[in-house]
Design a protein around this motif. Structure first.
Motif, mmCIF file in Angstrom:
data_model
loop_
_atom_site.group_PDB
_atom_site.id
_atom_site.type_symbol
_atom_site.label_atom_id
_atom_site.label_comp_id
_atom_site.label_asym_id
_atom_site.label_seq_id
_atom_site.Cartn_x
_atom_site.Cartn_y
_atom_site.Cartn_z
ATOM 1 N N ARG A 31 0.805 -1.222 0.000
ATOM 2 C CA ARG A 31 0.000 0.000 0.000
ATOM 3 C C ARG A 31 0.834 1.267 0.000
ATOM 4 N NH1 ARG A 31 -5.347 -0.795 0.417
ATOM 5 N NH2 ARG A 31 -5.203 1.180 -0.714
ATOM 6 N N LEU A 32 2.110 1.192 0.341
ATOM 7 C CA LEU A 32 2.953 2.392 0.345
ATOM 8 C C LEU A 32 3.145 2.959 -1.055
ATOM 9 C CD1 LEU A 32 5.758 1.600 2.951
ATOM 10 C CD2 LEU A 32 4.080 3.447 3.070
ATOM 11 N N SER A 33 2.988 2.142 -2.070
ATOM 12 C CA SER A 33 3.156 2.635 -3.439
ATOM 13 C C SER A 33 2.068 3.629 -3.827
ATOM 14 C CB SER A 33 3.155 1.461 -4.421
ATOM 15 O OG SER A 33 1.951 0.716 -4.312
ATOM 16 N N ASP A 34 0.958 3.669 -3.085
ATOM 17 C CA ASP A 34 -0.125 4.618 -3.366
ATOM 18 C C ASP A 34 0.073 5.965 -2.681
ATOM 19 O OD1 ASP A 34 -1.507 2.793 -4.934
ATOM 20 O OD2 ASP A 34 -2.547 1.923 -3.214
ATOM 21 N N VAL A 35 1.148 6.116 -1.923
ATOM 22 C CA VAL A 35 1.401 7.357 -1.196
ATOM 23 C C VAL A 35 2.225 8.289 -2.081
ATOM 24 C CG1 VAL A 35 2.466 8.391 0.841
ATOM 25 C CG2 VAL A 35 1.301 6.182 1.028
ATOM 26 N N VAL A 36 1.706 9.478 -2.328
ATOM 27 C CA VAL A 36 2.411 10.492 -3.109
ATOM 28 C C VAL A 36 2.546 11.752 -2.262
ATOM 29 C CG1 VAL A 36 1.557 9.554 -5.287
ATOM 30 C CG2 VAL A 36 0.294 11.372 -4.151
ATOM 31 N N SER A 37 3.211 12.750 -2.813
ATOM 32 C CA SER A 37 3.397 14.003 -2.096
ATOM 33 C C SER A 37 2.088 14.794 -2.036
ATOM 34 C CB SER A 37 4.486 14.841 -2.769
ATOM 35 O OG SER A 37 4.627 16.091 -2.135
ATOM 36 N N MET A 38 1.804 15.346 -0.872
ATOM 37 C CA MET A 38 0.587 16.130 -0.675
ATOM 38 C C MET A 38 0.744 17.581 -1.092
ATOM 39 S SD MET A 38 -2.097 14.574 0.549
ATOM 40 C CE MET A 38 -2.938 16.023 1.168
ATOM 41 N N ASP A 39 1.961 18.034 -1.275
ATOM 42 C CA ASP A 39 2.197 19.470 -1.471
ATOM 43 C C ASP A 39 1.482 20.011 -2.698
ATOM 44 O OD1 ASP A 39 3.722 19.467 0.773
ATOM 45 O OD2 ASP A 39 5.629 19.289 -0.271
ATOM 46 N N ALA A 40 1.618 19.305 -3.831
ATOM 47 C CA ALA A 40 1.026 19.806 -5.074
ATOM 48 C C ALA A 40 -0.495 19.837 -4.988
ATOM 49 C CB ALA A 40 1.475 18.935 -6.249
ATOM 50 N N ASP A 58 -7.133 5.694 1.483
ATOM 51 C CA ASP A 58 -7.365 4.249 1.570
ATOM 52 C C ASP A 58 -6.094 3.518 1.972
ATOM 53 O OD1 ASP A 58 -10.035 4.427 0.931
ATOM 54 O OD2 ASP A 58 -9.728 4.106 -1.224
ATOM 55 N N ALA A 59 -4.987 3.900 1.334
ATOM 56 C CA ALA A 59 -3.715 3.271 1.673
ATOM 57 C C ALA A 59 -3.328 3.560 3.116
ATOM 58 C CB ALA A 59 -2.624 3.757 0.719
ATOM 59 N N ALA A 60 -3.510 4.797 3.545
ATOM 60 C CA ALA A 60 -3.186 5.153 4.926
ATOM 61 C C ALA A 60 -4.041 4.372 5.908
ATOM 62 C CB ALA A 60 -3.376 6.659 5.131
ATOM 63 N N TYR A 61 -5.332 4.220 5.578
ATOM 64 C CA TYR A 61 -6.226 3.467 6.461
ATOM 65 C C TYR A 61 -5.783 2.010 6.571
ATOM 66 C CZ TYR A 61 -10.559 1.458 8.286
ATOM 67 O OH TYR A 61 -11.479 0.784 9.048
ATOM 68 N N ALA A 62 -5.398 1.400 5.433
ATOM 69 C CA ALA A 62 -4.949 0.004 5.463
ATOM 70 C C ALA A 62 -3.635 -0.137 6.227
ATOM 71 C CB ALA A 62 -4.798 -0.513 4.038
ATOM 72 N N SER A 77 -4.245 0.283 9.951
ATOM 73 C CA SER A 77 -4.902 -0.912 10.494
ATOM 74 C C SER A 77 -3.888 -2.025 10.726
ATOM 75 C CB SER A 77 -6.002 -1.385 9.544
ATOM 76 O OG SER A 77 -6.986 -0.389 9.370
ATOM 77 N N THR A 78 -2.957 -2.186 9.786
ATOM 78 C CA THR A 78 -1.932 -3.218 9.948
ATOM 79 C C THR A 78 -0.985 -2.877 11.092
ATOM 80 O OG1 THR A 78 -2.047 -3.664 7.568
ATOM 81 C CG2 THR A 78 -0.133 -4.499 8.750
ATOM 82 N N LEU A 79 -0.592 -1.612 11.180
ATOM 83 C CA LEU A 79 0.322 -1.202 12.252
ATOM 84 C C LEU A 79 -0.301 -1.389 13.622
ATOM 85 C CD1 LEU A 79 1.857 2.101 10.788
ATOM 86 C CD2 LEU A 79 2.992 -0.112 11.023
ATOM 87 N N SER A 80 -1.533 -0.963 13.771
ATOM 88 C CA SER A 80 -2.188 -1.034 15.076
ATOM 89 C C SER A 80 -2.654 -2.445 15.423
ATOM 90 C CB SER A 80 -3.393 -0.092 15.112
ATOM 91 O OG SER A 80 -4.326 -0.431 14.099
ATOM 92 N N GLY A 81 -2.677 -3.344 14.432
ATOM 93 C CA GLY A 81 -3.133 -4.708 14.686
ATOM 94 C C GLY A 81 -1.985 -5.683 14.813
ATOM 95 N N PRO A 99 -8.135 9.321 13.775
ATOM 96 C CA PRO A 99 -9.544 9.750 13.704
ATOM 97 C C PRO A 99 -9.799 10.773 12.599
ATOM 98 C CG PRO A 99 -8.763 9.748 15.979
ATOM 99 C CD PRO A 99 -7.564 9.579 15.116
ATOM 100 N N VAL A 100 -8.870 11.700 12.392
ATOM 101 C CA VAL A 100 -9.069 12.743 11.386
ATOM 102 C C VAL A 100 -9.037 12.155 9.985
ATOM 103 C CG1 VAL A 100 -8.126 14.873 10.420
ATOM 104 C CG2 VAL A 100 -8.138 14.534 12.892
ATOM 105 N N THR A 101 -8.033 11.346 9.696
ATOM 106 C CA THR A 101 -7.923 10.764 8.355
ATOM 107 C C THR A 101 -9.060 9.787 8.083
ATOM 108 O OG1 THR A 101 -6.392 9.113 9.263
ATOM 109 C CG2 THR A 101 -5.438 11.073 8.242
ATOM 110 N N ARG A 102 -9.503 9.060 9.120
ATOM 111 C CA ARG A 102 -10.621 8.129 8.918
ATOM 112 C C ARG A 102 -11.901 8.880 8.579
ATOM 113 N NH1 ARG A 102 -10.706 5.952 13.645
ATOM 114 N NH2 ARG A 102 -12.307 7.357 14.455
ATOM 115 N N ASP A 103 -12.183 9.954 9.311
ATOM 116 C CA ASP A 103 -13.401 10.730 9.043
ATOM 117 C C ASP A 103 -13.343 11.382 7.663
ATOM 118 O OD1 ASP A 103 -14.233 9.992 11.539
ATOM 119 O OD2 ASP A 103 -13.732 11.908 12.500
#
Length: 661
Positions: free
Chosen positions: A402-411, A434-438, A441-445, A494-498
């Protein structure tokens, strides 16, 4: 509305002392939005929009309070506070590098910093650290900074918190203790504004800046250090033999300054040169030779957490390497939008196993700024040991996928701030959430459970009873769990999930990805929009039925069509060749009297009737209404995204760190 024109300035008691004899110095604060404030001029105060603007004309010599400049005629209209020590900060930005140079009149020293930032979060962190350390009351900027509205706003807003408050107390600011709780709370949330001044482009010219540094800057500590190896008697004896001992034996100014200043950094040279140019025209204008004599020059302590490496060290150690195209003509050709060079064989390429562009940029930043903090280094080593453990491989594989779906937020965030967002930006952001949520979930589980077990097996289980249970783990006893908990804290779950749930509820991802020209709102989110879409889908049948009714009512008409034109409404269209069109008078004798002629185009004539007016009232411009409503929904969504901008930047910055590990 109207651009970035809200000029903000701190209270008048915090204004810098102005010492210009010829030019009128205008100090304006940066910021965005609307504001109303006072306008201070030589003749007094008047009202004006756009915030407070301070302007004084300094004539004659500097105020008597300046021990360097002596007494004089003073000011035609003195600033409200002439005793405030000057703390002026020059800033220059170019590409991914940003440099600062600040002169503190109170300590008579210059503090500088030259940093590399790979994202807006890094820039904000560096700027905040420099502002908290230097506490400037004036910012000197170039056109580059003025054009970068977010950076200008960050530079002109003093960071708030305990660090800024303690600095103010060290400087003897009595008002810090006298402020009420409400005032302190307001300042803690909004931050004090810093005025800025735009310098001419010539002040940042590289050759001029380097010349000013080498020939006009005198640092007493460096001069005394250079001469400390010579005894006074040696000077008299040498001077008796040769009248130019100092010119042949004393270290050059370049070598003295080069021990502190990196002359290979163009951003630092420009920032420091612009600062000296300003000081020569103001605080040091009466000094002989227009030199700037200071007590000390040092690097900002905020940068001491990183190891400083020169460009030559990177090349020699081959930490980074550039392989140019075999055809030399393809390298650095003017007018080309692409670069034929690429990263060559280096330590960076050996270590680069990142899955995302943001991760690659963060790894380069880590290698450019190696840590000096042993605790942070050990934390990274702990994370590496955790992810390399065989029992963690299944969970790590899910994270890497899922890390491959993470891009820069700046633009994306920059386009939202400029109201130029593209539909694909929302699709990319949803995919990132979606990638962050997955990943979270893996990190916290699974990963956190494995980390807890591995920490206990690593020799800490004997002290586990003193940790207070798994809910209150001691970081020293459970370092792997502490690392994961720190990542989860930075991800603002909580913020990213909402926000993820909100965007999925608003945007129809499948249809938006197909259309690609605008954002499609999900069915069921906006009731009025849904009804308008239903009416629009059956509009052809509705217009056909209305056309049949009109034709039955007016049987003298041979044929007609009911059409809709934007900005005009619903119209009846007839073929003028079939209805006795009188071209001389442009009339239609066979057309009913209640038909109101509008215009003709080619062989068609268009009319308004009672039925068309009724359609205008009941249906209206459905296409424009649907687009306007969807644009309003998207605009509201953008506002909600920008409200949690800091949380989003923190989340994906944490995921970039995770990608490097």
């Amino acid at each position: 509305g109207g651009g970035f024109q809200n000029n903000r300035c701190p209270p008048l008691a915090a204004e810098p002392r102005l010492q210009s004899s010829a030019a009128q110095m205008n100090y304006q604060g940066g910021g965005r939005g609307r504001g109303r404030g006072g306008h201070w001029t030589d003749s007094g105060r008047g009202s004006g929009r756009g915030g407070r603007h301070n302007s004084w004309n300094g004539r004659g010599r500097a105020p008597p309070s300046d021990s360097r400049n002596g007494g004089g005629a003073g000011w035609d209209e003195a600033p409200p506070d002439t005793n405030a020590a000057l703390r002026v900060l020059a800033v220059y930005e170019q590409g991914s590098r940003i440099a600062f140079a600040c002169y503190n009149e109170e300590s008579n020293e210059i503090i500088f910093e030259d940093a590399r930032s790979s994202s807006g979060t890094d820039t904000e962190r560096v700027v905040g650290a420099v502002l908290a350390e230097t506490q400037p009351n004036l910012i000197l900027v170039s056109n580059r900074v003025i054009a970068n509205a977010p950076l200008l706003e960050c530079l002109t807003t003093m960071p708030v918190g305990e660090e800024g408050r303690s600095t103010a107390m060290r400087r003897g600011d009595g008002n810090a203790e006298a402020k009420s709780a409400d005032e302190q709370q307001q300042q803690h949330t909004t931050g004090e504004s810093i005025p800025y001044q735009l310098l001419k482009s010539s002040a940042f010219e590289p050759r001029q800046c380097k010349s000013v540094i080498l020939h006009k800057l005198r640092v007493m500590t460096l001069m005394s250090r250079a001469m400390s190896g010579h005894h006074p008697e040696d000077f008299s004896h040498s001077q008796a033999l040769s009248g130019h001992y100092a010119s042949t034996q004393a270290p050059s100014n370049y070598h003295s300054l080069a021990s502190v200043i990196d002359f290979e950094s163009p951003t630092l040279v420009r920032a420091l040169g612009a600062l000296l140019t300003y000081l020569r025209q103001t605080a040091f204008r009466l000094e002989e030779g227009f030199t700037v004599t200071i007590n000390n020059i040092r690097r900002c302590p905020a940068s001491e957490s990183f190891l400083r490496l020169e460009a030559a060290s990177f090349r020699t150690l081959r930490i980074f390497a550039t392989d140019h195209h075999p055809l030399v003509a393809n390298n650095n050709v003017k007018g080309r939008s692409y670069n034929q060079s690429k990263e060559g064989f280096s330590l960076y390429t050996l270590l680069d196993r990142t899955k995302s562009k943001a991760g690659r940029e963060r790894l380069r930043q880590w290698m450019t700024q190696p840590l000096r903090d042993a605790a942070k280094i050990r934390q990274r080593h702990t994370a590496i040991d955790l992810f390399l453990h065989p029992e963690c491989h299944p969970a790590v594989s899910l994270v890497l996928e899922r890390l491959s779906d993470v891009v820069s937020m700046d633009a994306i965030l920059m386009r939202m701030q400029r109201c130029s967002t593209q539909p694909n930006d929302f699709l990319v952001l949803i995919r990132m959430l979606d990638a962050a949520y997955a990943i979270v979930s893996t990190l916290s589980g699974d990963l956190r459970e494995k980390a807890y077990m591995l920490d206990r097996e690593a020799g800490f289980n004997g002290m586990a009873d003193d940790a207070g249970g798994e809910g209150e783990l001691n970081k020293e006893l459970y370092p792997s769990v502490a690392y994961i908990d720190d990542l989860l804290r930075r991800c603002h779950v909580p913020v990213t999930r909402d926000l993820r749930e909100k965007m999925i509820a608003v945007i129809d991802v499948e249809i938006t990805s197909e259309t690609k020209d605008h954002v499609i709102i999900n069915w069921g989110y906006h009731d009025e929009l849904d009804r308008a879409k239903e009416t629009f889908e059956t509009l052809d049948e509705t217009l056909s039925e209305v056309g049949r009714q009109v034709l039955q009512k007016h049987q003298e008409l041979i044929s007609l069509k009911v059409v809709f034109l934007p900005q005009v409404g619903f119209l009846i269209s007839i073929d003028k060749r079939q209805h006795n069109h009188d071209e001389a008078t442009n009339t239609f004798p066979s057309v009913p009297d209640d038909f109101e002629f509008v215009f003709t185009q080619d062989n068609d004539a268009f009319f308004k009737s009672d039925e068309m007016n009724q359609l205008d009232e009941e249906i209206g411009d459905l296409d424009a209404y649907i687009k306007d409503t969807e644009a309003m929904v998207v605009s509201n969504l953008e506002e909600e995204i920008l409200e949690v901008e800091s949380e989003l930047r923190s989340t994906f910055s944490a995921l970039s760190d995770l990608d490097c590990i």
